[in-house]
Write a protein that holds these residues in place. Structure first.
Motif, PDB file in Angstrom:
ATOM      1  N   PRO A 213      36.235  46.167  50.707  1.00 50.10           N
ATOM      2  CA  PRO A 213      35.044  45.501  51.251  1.00 50.10           C
ATOM      3  C   PRO A 213      33.795  45.624  50.378  1.00 50.10           C
ATOM      4  CG  PRO A 213      36.139  46.809  52.947  1.00 50.10           C
ATOM      5  CD  PRO A 213      36.809  47.128  51.651  1.00 50.10           C
ATOM      6  N   ASP A 214      33.711  46.668  49.557  1.00 52.76           N
ATOM      7  CA  ASP A 214      32.498  46.858  48.751  1.00 52.76           C
ATOM      8  C   ASP A 214      32.553  46.162  47.392  1.00 52.76           C
ATOM      9  OD1 ASP A 214      34.497  48.651  48.178  1.00 52.76           O
ATOM     10  OD2 ASP A 214      33.207  50.405  48.034  1.00 52.76           O
ATOM     11  N   VAL A 215      33.589  45.364  47.156  1.00 50.41           N
ATOM     12  CA  VAL A 215      33.686  44.561  45.935  1.00 50.41           C
ATOM     13  C   VAL A 215      33.060  43.199  46.192  1.00 50.41           C
ATOM     14  CG1 VAL A 215      35.276  43.408  44.345  1.00 50.41           C
ATOM     15  CG2 VAL A 215      35.721  45.756  45.066  1.00 50.41           C
ATOM     16  N   GLU A 216      32.155  42.790  45.309  1.00 47.20           N
ATOM     17  CA  GLU A 216      31.499  41.491  45.430  1.00 47.20           C
ATOM     18  C   GLU A 216      32.328  40.436  44.685  1.00 47.20           C
ATOM     19  OE1 GLU A 216      27.151  39.472  44.385  1.00 47.20           O
ATOM     20  OE2 GLU A 216      27.666  41.436  43.547  1.00 47.20           O
ATOM     21  N   VAL A 217      32.678  39.370  45.368  1.00 46.56           N
ATOM     22  CA  VAL A 217      33.419  38.285  44.736  1.00 46.56           C
ATOM     23  C   VAL A 217      32.429  37.383  44.009  1.00 46.56           C
ATOM     24  CG1 VAL A 217      34.891  36.272  45.125  1.00 46.56           C
ATOM     25  CG2 VAL A 217      35.291  38.378  46.417  1.00 46.56           C
ATOM     26  N   LEU A 218      32.650  37.177  42.717  1.00 43.29           N
ATOM     27  CA  LEU A 218      31.745  36.368  41.897  1.00 43.29           C
ATOM     28  C   LEU A 218      32.274  34.964  41.632  1.00 43.29           C
ATOM     29  CD1 LEU A 218      30.709  39.000  39.191  1.00 43.29           C
ATOM     30  CD2 LEU A 218      29.452  38.350  41.252  1.00 43.29           C
ATOM     31  N   ALA A 219      33.607  34.808  41.601  1.00 42.42           N
ATOM     32  CA  ALA A 219      34.169  33.497  41.259  1.00 42.42           C
ATOM     33  C   ALA A 219      35.531  33.315  41.919  1.00 42.42           C
ATOM     34  CB  ALA A 219      34.299  33.349  39.743  1.00 42.42           C
ATOM     35  N   VAL A 220      35.766  32.068  42.382  1.00 39.77           N
ATOM     36  CA  VAL A 220      37.027  31.693  43.004  1.00 39.77           C
ATOM     37  C   VAL A 220      37.460  30.352  42.425  1.00 39.77           C
ATOM     38  CG1 VAL A 220      38.169  31.088  45.180  1.00 39.77           C
ATOM     39  CG2 VAL A 220      36.465  32.916  45.145  1.00 39.77           C
ATOM     40  N   VAL A 221      38.722  30.242  42.032  1.00 40.51           N
ATOM     41  CA  VAL A 221      39.294  28.983  41.545  1.00 40.51           C
ATOM     42  C   VAL A 221      40.588  28.749  42.314  1.00 40.51           C
ATOM     43  CG1 VAL A 221      40.344  27.810  39.564  1.00 40.51           C
ATOM     44  CG2 VAL A 221      38.258  29.154  39.247  1.00 40.51           C
ATOM     45  N   ASP A 222      40.717  27.579  42.915  1.00 44.71           N
ATOM     46  CA  ASP A 222      41.914  27.243  43.699  1.00 44.71           C
ATOM     47  C   ASP A 222      42.239  28.314  44.738  1.00 44.71           C
ATOM     48  OD1 ASP A 222      42.210  24.892  42.231  1.00 44.71           O
ATOM     49  OD2 ASP A 222      43.514  25.843  40.751  1.00 44.71           O
ATOM     50  N   ASN A 223      41.203  28.760  45.442  1.00 42.83           N
ATOM     51  CA  ASN A 223      41.338  29.775  46.501  1.00 42.83           C
ATOM     52  C   ASN A 223      41.841  31.121  46.007  1.00 42.83           C
ATOM     53  OD1 ASN A 223      40.458  28.025  48.616  1.00 42.83           O
ATOM     54  ND2 ASN A 223      42.464  27.033  48.530  1.00 42.83           N
ATOM     55  N   LYS A 224      41.722  31.368  44.706  1.00 50.63           N
ATOM     56  CA  LYS A 224      42.113  32.660  44.136  1.00 50.63           C
ATOM     57  C   LYS A 224      40.880  33.314  43.514  1.00 50.63           C
ATOM     58  CE  LYS A 224      46.907  31.400  43.276  1.00 50.63           C
ATOM     59  NZ  LYS A 224      46.907  30.168  44.048  1.00 50.63           N
ATOM     60  N   ILE A 225      40.717  34.605  43.748  1.00 46.77           N
ATOM     61  CA  ILE A 225      39.562  35.343  43.217  1.00 46.77           C
ATOM     62  C   ILE A 225      39.768  35.582  41.722  1.00 46.77           C
ATOM     63  CG2 ILE A 225      38.237  37.487  43.333  1.00 46.77           C
ATOM     64  CD1 ILE A 225      39.188  37.704  46.301  1.00 46.77           C
ATOM     65  N   VAL A 226      38.819  35.105  40.911  1.00 45.19           N
ATOM     66  CA  VAL A 226      38.940  35.249  39.454  1.00 45.19           C
ATOM     67  C   VAL A 226      37.741  35.958  38.825  1.00 45.19           C
ATOM     68  CG1 VAL A 226      40.490  33.271  39.234  1.00 45.19           C
ATOM     69  CG2 VAL A 226      38.008  32.925  39.024  1.00 45.19           C
ATOM     70  N   GLY A 227      36.803  36.419  39.659  1.00 42.55           N
ATOM     71  CA  GLY A 227      35.665  37.176  39.155  1.00 42.55           C
ATOM     72  C   GLY A 227      35.145  38.107  40.230  1.00 42.55           C
ATOM     73  N   VAL A 228      34.916  39.377  39.875  1.00 39.80           N
ATOM     74  CA  VAL A 228      34.421  40.365  40.835  1.00 39.80           C
ATOM     75  C   VAL A 228      33.411  41.292  40.169  1.00 39.80           C
ATOM     76  CG1 VAL A 228      36.510  40.387  42.273  1.00 39.80           C
ATOM     77  CG2 VAL A 228      36.316  41.983  40.348  1.00 39.80           C
ATOM     78  N   ARG A 229      32.630  41.924  41.048  1.00 34.41           N
ATOM     79  CA  ARG A 229      31.721  42.978  40.586  1.00 34.41           C
ATOM     80  C   ARG A 229      31.836  44.149  41.552  1.00 34.41           C
ATOM     81  NH1 ARG A 229      25.128  42.852  39.613  1.00 34.41           N
ATOM     82  NH2 ARG A 229      25.031  44.987  38.823  1.00 34.41           N
ATOM     83  N   TYR A 230      31.925  45.338  40.977  1.00 33.40           N
ATOM     84  CA  TYR A 230      31.935  46.563  41.770  1.00 33.40           C
ATOM     85  C   TYR A 230      31.017  47.546  41.055  1.00 33.40           C
ATOM     86  CZ  TYR A 230      33.610  50.916  43.845  1.00 33.40           C
ATOM     87  OH  TYR A 230      33.675  52.138  44.472  1.00 33.40           O
ATOM     88  N   ASN A 231      29.887  47.852  41.674  1.00 32.38           N
ATOM     89  CA  ASN A 231      28.864  48.682  41.033  1.00 32.38           C
ATOM     90  C   ASN A 231      28.532  48.091  39.661  1.00 32.38           C
ATOM     91  OD1 ASN A 231      28.778  50.346  43.307  1.00 32.38           O
ATOM     92  ND2 ASN A 231      30.393  51.655  42.525  1.00 32.38           N
ATOM     93  N   SER A 232      28.791  48.817  38.580  1.00 29.64           N
ATOM     94  CA  SER A 232      28.440  48.301  37.251  1.00 29.64           C
ATOM     95  C   SER A 232      29.655  47.761  36.495  1.00 29.64           C
ATOM     96  CB  SER A 232      27.734  49.386  36.436  1.00 29.64           C
ATOM     97  OG  SER A 232      28.517  50.551  36.388  1.00 29.64           O
ATOM     98  N   GLN A 233      30.735  47.453  37.228  1.00 30.02           N
ATOM     99  CA  GLN A 233      31.929  46.873  36.613  1.00 30.02           C
ATOM    100  C   GLN A 233      32.013  45.383  36.956  1.00 30.02           C
ATOM    101  OE1 GLN A 233      35.596  49.362  37.059  1.00 30.02           O
ATOM    102  NE2 GLN A 233      34.241  50.698  38.238  1.00 30.02           N
ATOM    103  N   PHE A 234      32.013  44.547  35.924  1.00 22.45           N
ATOM    104  CA  PHE A 234      32.209  43.110  36.070  1.00 22.45           C
ATOM    105  C   PHE A 234      33.586  42.788  35.513  1.00 22.45           C
ATOM    106  CE2 PHE A 234      27.679  43.553  36.059  1.00 22.45           C
ATOM    107  CZ  PHE A 234      27.150  42.464  36.746  1.00 22.45           C
ATOM    108  N   ALA A 235      34.406  42.075  36.273  1.00 24.05           N
ATOM    109  CA  ALA A 235      35.755  41.773  35.795  1.00 24.05           C
ATOM    110  C   ALA A 235      36.111  40.327  36.114  1.00 24.05           C
ATOM    111  CB  ALA A 235      36.762  42.729  36.429  1.00 24.05           C
TER     112      ALA A 235
END
Length: 190
Positions: free
Chosen positions: A143-165
């Motif tokens: 729950p504490d992971v921020e979703v940054l990007a979604v393509v075709d209903n799939k999560i392809v970008g996240v941020r958790y504290n100072s980690q961007f993936a």
């Protein structure tokens, strides 16, 4: 600010080219002695996550880098880098750094022939080009992971504290906004 780029395997040169374009000082991490250099953030490039993890262990860099990430060092991870950070990998009993509380699916879009290019929204930026090459995606997040990007209903970008993936390769496109967002987050932190 100095950004370290993991330069053991994969698309590290392309990340360095983006940093050069943006005028950001950077160093390469190739062996344990490189960890003695001063750096403020880390980029984990795309490539082969299993090979990168093996080389990190062989070079005695794995544990020191994991500790820095756990201690809050800002990280930008792309494709294989996302897999290195993920706490769970579907179909595998073990993970690598396990600092990012997400589950990923490796090669989620198939092999090399399943590679594709699209444009989609990234939170805080807007539309950006996205190049997916044997890419993973995030199948579950805590729950504490921020979703940054979604393509075709799939999560392809996240941020958790100072980690961007990200599951895609922003370093392979001319658009530098993913790197700029990451660099702004480092500046805001210091």
């Amino acid at each position: 600010m100095t950004v370290a780029v993991l330069a053991l395997q994969g698309a590290f040169i392309e990340h360095e080219q983006v940093l050069n374009h943006l005028g950001v000082e950077h160093i390469e991490l190739r062996q344990a002695s490189d960890l003695k250099k001063t750096f403020d953030a880390l980029i984990l490039p795309g490539g082969e996550s299993t090979v990168q993890s093996l080389l990190l262990h062989e070079q005695n860099m794995f544990e020191p880098l994991k500790k820095r990430i756990e201690d809050g060092m800002p990280v930008l991870a792309t494709c294989a880098g996302l897999i290195l950070l993920a706490s769970e990998i579907e179909g595998q009993e073990t993970s690598h750094f396990a600092t990012l509380p997400v589950k990923v699916r490796r090669n989620a879009y198939g092999r090399q022939l399943g590679s594709f290019h699209t444009e989609s929204e990234v939170k805080g930026i807007g539309k950006v080009p996205m190049t997916f090459i044997r890419a993973p995606y995030v199948s579950e997040t805590s729950p504490d992971v921020e979703v940054l990007a979604v393509v075709d209903n799939k999560i392809v970008g996240v941020r958790y504290n100072s980690q961007f993936a990200y599951a895609f390769h922003p370093e392979l496109d001319d658009n530098t906004q993913i790197h700029e967002l990451f660099l702004r987050s480092i500046s805001a932190k210091s």
